[in-house]
Design a protein around this motif. Structure first.
Motif, PDB file in Angstrom:
ATOM      1  N   CYS A   1      -5.144   3.438  -0.010  1.00 15.58           N
ATOM      2  CA  CYS A   1      -4.562   2.782   1.172  1.00 15.58           C
ATOM      3  C   CYS A   1      -4.134   1.367   0.826  1.00 15.58           C
ATOM      4  O   CYS A   1      -3.016   0.950   1.179  1.00 15.58           O
ATOM      5  CB  CYS A   1      -5.584   2.744   2.317  1.00 15.58           C
ATOM      6  N   GLN A   2      -4.979   0.638   0.127  1.00 13.07           N
ATOM      7  CA  GLN A   2      -4.595  -0.730  -0.206  1.00 13.07           C
ATOM      8  C   GLN A   2      -3.433  -0.744  -1.199  1.00 13.07           C
ATOM      9  O   GLN A   2      -2.503  -1.540  -1.063  1.00 13.07           O
ATOM     10  CB  GLN A   2      -5.775  -1.530  -0.745  1.00 13.07           C
ATOM     11  N   LYS A   3      -3.476   0.148  -2.149  1.00 15.31           N
ATOM     12  CA  LYS A   3      -2.408   0.220  -3.153  1.00 15.31           C
ATOM     13  C   LYS A   3      -1.044   0.443  -2.500  1.00 15.31           C
ATOM     14  O   LYS A   3      -0.038  -0.131  -2.917  1.00 15.31           O
ATOM     15  CB  LYS A   3      -2.716   1.359  -4.130  1.00 15.31           C
TER      16      LYS A   3
ATOM     17  N   VAL B   1     -10.245   2.501  10.625  1.00 13.60           N
ATOM     18  CA  VAL B   1     -10.565   1.590   9.526  1.00 13.60           C
ATOM     19  C   VAL B   1      -9.402   0.628   9.330  1.00 13.60           C
ATOM     20  O   VAL B   1      -8.249   1.047   9.244  1.00 13.60           O
ATOM     21  CB  VAL B   1     -10.816   2.375   8.214  1.00 13.60           C
ATOM     22  N   LEU B   2      -9.738  -0.657   9.254  1.00  8.51           N
ATOM     23  CA  LEU B   2      -8.745  -1.700   9.004  1.00  8.51           C
ATOM     24  C   LEU B   2      -8.917  -2.184   7.564  1.00  8.51           C
ATOM     25  O   LEU B   2     -10.026  -2.540   7.151  1.00  8.51           O
ATOM     26  CB  LEU B   2      -8.939  -2.857   9.982  1.00  8.51           C
ATOM     27  N   ILE B   3      -7.823  -2.153   6.797  1.00  3.63           N
ATOM     28  CA  ILE B   3      -7.878  -2.432   5.357  1.00  3.63           C
ATOM     29  C   ILE B   3      -7.162  -3.739   5.055  1.00  3.63           C
ATOM     30  O   ILE B   3      -6.099  -4.025   5.609  1.00  3.63           O
ATOM     31  CB  ILE B   3      -7.268  -1.253   4.574  1.00  3.63           C
ATOM     32  N   LYS B   4      -7.762  -4.507   4.177  1.00  5.51           N
ATOM     33  CA  LYS B   4      -7.229  -5.801   3.765  1.00  5.51           C
ATOM     34  C   LYS B   4      -5.853  -5.642   3.131  1.00  5.51           C
ATOM     35  O   LYS B   4      -5.579  -4.641   2.464  1.00  5.51           O
ATOM     36  CB  LYS B   4      -8.207  -6.393   2.732  1.00  5.51           C
TER      37      LYS B   4
ATOM     38  N   HIS C   1      -0.157  -7.890  -3.477  1.00  5.52           N
ATOM     39  CA  HIS C   1       1.304  -7.798  -3.452  1.00  5.52           C
ATOM     40  C   HIS C   1       1.851  -8.153  -2.067  1.00  5.52           C
ATOM     41  O   HIS C   1       2.797  -8.918  -1.920  1.00  5.52           O
ATOM     42  CB  HIS C   1       1.730  -6.386  -3.871  1.00  5.52           C
ATOM     43  N   LYS C   2       1.222  -7.596  -1.023  1.00  2.32           N
ATOM     44  CA  LYS C   2       1.673  -7.831   0.351  1.00  2.32           C
ATOM     45  C   LYS C   2       1.421  -9.282   0.763  1.00  2.32           C
ATOM     46  O   LYS C   2       2.247  -9.892   1.447  1.00  2.32           O
ATOM     47  CB  LYS C   2       0.948  -6.875   1.306  1.00  2.32           C
ATOM     48  N   LYS C   3       0.305  -9.844   0.330  1.00  3.60           N
ATOM     49  CA  LYS C   3       0.013 -11.254   0.629  1.00  3.60           C
ATOM     50  C   LYS C   3       1.087 -12.155   0.019  1.00  3.60           C
ATOM     51  O   LYS C   3       1.553 -13.099   0.655  1.00  3.60           O
ATOM     52  CB  LYS C   3      -1.360 -11.641   0.075  1.00  3.60           C
ATOM     53  N   GLN C   4       1.455 -11.839  -1.218  1.00  2.61           N
ATOM     54  CA  GLN C   4       2.485 -12.628  -1.904  1.00  2.61           C
ATOM     55  C   GLN C   4       3.827 -12.520  -1.176  1.00  2.61           C
ATOM     56  O   GLN C   4       4.514 -13.518  -0.991  1.00  2.61           O
ATOM     57  CB  GLN C   4       2.629 -12.157  -3.366  1.00  2.61           C
ATOM     58  N   GLU C   5       4.184 -11.317  -0.759  1.00  3.25           N
ATOM     59  CA  GLU C   5       5.421 -11.119   0.009  1.00  3.25           C
ATOM     60  C   GLU C   5       5.417 -11.960   1.276  1.00  3.25           C
ATOM     61  O   GLU C   5       6.411 -12.591   1.621  1.00  3.25           O
ATOM     62  CB  GLU C   5       5.574  -9.639   0.401  1.00  3.25           C
ATOM     63  N   ASN C   6       4.287 -11.955   1.985  1.00  2.93           N
ATOM     64  CA  ASN C   6       4.170 -12.744   3.218  1.00  2.93           C
ATOM     65  C   ASN C   6       4.307 -14.235   2.947  1.00  2.93           C
ATOM     66  O   ASN C   6       4.971 -14.954   3.696  1.00  2.93           O
ATOM     67  CB  ASN C   6       2.838 -12.466   3.925  1.00  2.93           C
ATOM     68  N   ARG C   7       3.689 -14.719   1.872  1.00  2.00           N
ATOM     69  CA  ARG C   7       3.794 -16.134   1.517  1.00  2.00           C
ATOM     70  C   ARG C   7       5.243 -16.517   1.262  1.00  2.00           C
ATOM     71  O   ARG C   7       5.728 -17.534   1.747  1.00  2.00           O
ATOM     72  CB  ARG C   7       2.945 -16.446   0.277  1.00  2.00           C
ATOM     73  N   ILE C   8       5.943 -15.683   0.500  1.00  2.00           N
ATOM     74  CA  ILE C   8       7.352 -15.959   0.184  1.00  2.00           C
ATOM     75  C   ILE C   8       8.183 -15.948   1.463  1.00  2.00           C
ATOM     76  O   ILE C   8       8.986 -16.848   1.703  1.00  2.00           O
ATOM     77  CB  ILE C   8       7.898 -14.922  -0.841  1.00  2.00           C
ATOM     78  N   HIS C   9       7.964 -14.946   2.317  1.00  5.92           N
ATOM     79  CA  HIS C   9       8.710 -14.814   3.567  1.00  5.92           C
ATOM     80  C   HIS C   9       8.496 -16.032   4.475  1.00  5.92           C
ATOM     81  O   HIS C   9       9.445 -16.609   4.989  1.00  5.92           O
ATOM     82  CB  HIS C   9       8.302 -13.523   4.293  1.00  5.92           C
TER      83      HIS C   9
END
Length: 196
Positions: A117-119, A173-176, A180-188
């Motif tokens: 799921c995280q992947k 279940v809520l997954i962190k 990769h997604k955190k980096q995308e959000n930072r850039i956005h």
């Protein structure tokens, strides 16, 4: 008195009578019945295959009741997000069904499911563990799932599902977010600040 006369007559008749010595024909020792805790320890004593990076416990876990509502919220998860999870307001993007699975298989599947799921950037999932009303010990897989999810750092919250999604026999279940997604959000979000 009549009672005294009857007793005296009985004693007179019993003179010289000796009790018969009989051998024990019935073993009165109780057969050893395995206690649920012993059964539980045996089921949990599973050997991990060499090379597995699955760190989920194989030790004795706290058993929950089949009808217990399960919930967990790690630090950093807001009450609003947790409330939405509890109400089933997030889209379910992945599903794992543990019904009729042995503990060893369920342990591997839960571990791999959360990693996958995280992947693949899946943030909200459901795990169907069942209530375990007929299992021995009761609610065994439910108890295992409750323990394992708390041991996976990628799981930031979970809650028993709404009735239409399985009720106390399932967990939202809520997954962190993945790195990769955190980096995308930072850039956005940083891009938006630079443009303004």
């Amino acid at each position: 008195m009549i009672e005294d006369d009857e007793f005296d007559a009985f004693m007179q008749e019993m003179k010289g009578v000796k009790p018969i010595k009989a051998k024990k024909k019935v073993d009165l020792a109780r057969p050893k019945v395995q206690e649920p805790s012993l059964i539980h320890r045996r089921q949990m004593a599973v050997k991990v295959e060499k090379g597995s990076n699955n760190h989920l416990t194989e030790e004795i876990i706290d058993l929950v009741h089949p009808l217990d509502v399960l919930e967990y919220r790690s630090d950093g998860v807001s009450l609003g997000v947790f409330r939405n999870l509890k109400r089933g307001q997030y889209a379910i993007d992945a599903r794992l069904d543990l019904h009729h699975k042995k503990m060893k298989q369920a342990r591997e599947e839960v571990f791999q499911f959360i990693k996958d799921c995280q992947k693949y950037d899946i943030r909200s999932a459901i795990i169907l563990h069942g209530k375990g009303e007929l299992s021995e010990p009761k609610a065994f897989l439910k108890s295992c799932t409750n323990t394992w999810l708390k041991q996976i750092p990628e799981v930031i919250a979970f809650h028993s599902a709404q009735k239409h999604h399985g009720g106390v026999g399932a967990l939202y279940v809520l997954i962190k977010k993945s790195d990769h997604k955190k980096q995308e959000n930072r850039i956005h979000y940083n891009k938006g600040r630079v443009d303004n």
